[in-house]
Write an enzyme that holds these catalytic residues in place. Structure first.
Site, PDB file in Angstrom:
ATOM      1  N   ARG A 197       0.824  -1.216   0.000  1.00  0.00           N
ATOM      2  CA  ARG A 197       0.000   0.000   0.000  1.00  0.00           C
ATOM      3  C   ARG A 197       0.856   1.263   0.000  1.00  0.00           C
ATOM      4  O   ARG A 197       0.545   2.225  -0.696  1.00  0.00           O
ATOM      5  CB  ARG A 197      -0.962  -0.002   1.180  1.00  0.00           C
ATOM      6  CG  ARG A 197      -2.025  -1.096   1.067  1.00  0.00           C
ATOM      7  CD  ARG A 197      -2.865  -1.216   2.325  1.00  0.00           C
ATOM      8  NE  ARG A 197      -1.998  -1.587   3.445  1.00  0.00           N
ATOM      9  CZ  ARG A 197      -2.174  -1.185   4.694  1.00  0.00           C
ATOM     10  NH1 ARG A 197      -3.191  -0.409   5.011  1.00  0.00           N
ATOM     11  NH2 ARG A 197      -1.359  -1.578   5.643  1.00  0.00           N
TER      12      ARG A 197
ATOM     13  N   ASN B 261      -6.300  -2.781   2.671  1.00  0.00           N
ATOM     14  CA  ASN B 261      -6.273  -4.226   2.826  1.00  0.00           C
ATOM     15  C   ASN B 261      -7.694  -4.740   2.932  1.00  0.00           C
ATOM     16  O   ASN B 261      -8.535  -4.108   3.586  1.00  0.00           O
ATOM     17  CB  ASN B 261      -5.513  -4.625   4.096  1.00  0.00           C
ATOM     18  CG  ASN B 261      -4.012  -4.517   3.944  1.00  0.00           C
ATOM     19  OD1 ASN B 261      -3.497  -4.450   2.847  1.00  0.00           O
ATOM     20  ND2 ASN B 261      -3.315  -4.503   5.056  1.00  0.00           N
TER      21      ASN B 261
END
Length: 90
Positions: A20, A38
């Site tokens: 990320r 997530n």
């Protein structure tokens, strides 16, 4: 003009490997806004808005991701642009 937007679902070893954070760096470099989150099933959702060519470039980059990621698949679908400015990690 409304920016283009896309939602990507990235599967493989993409959690716990800074995927990320690297995605945010790449999205910022491309001038995109959105988020990377997530998902409970181990995948990562990436929602972005901006110029179509930049979205395409990020979509190609997602196959590589962070140095320790092992991407198995990247699915893309049209999306509504996110309301928030910038790029967030959630």
């Amino acid at each position: 003009m409304t920016p283009a937007a896309a939602r990507f679902i990235v599967a493989g070893r993409v959690q716990g490997v800074a995927f990320r954070a690297f995605t945010r760096q790449r999205a910022d470099a491309l001038g995109l806004r959105g988020h990377a989150r997530n998902l409970a099933d181990g995948q990562v959702e990436v929602l972005v808005a901006g110029p179509p060519a930049a979205i395409d470039a990020l979509g190609d980059w997602l196959w590589t991701g962070s140095p320790h990621a092992r991407v198995e698949s990247v699915q893309r679908e049209p999306a509504t642009p996110p309301a928030h400015p910038g790029f967030e990690i959630g």
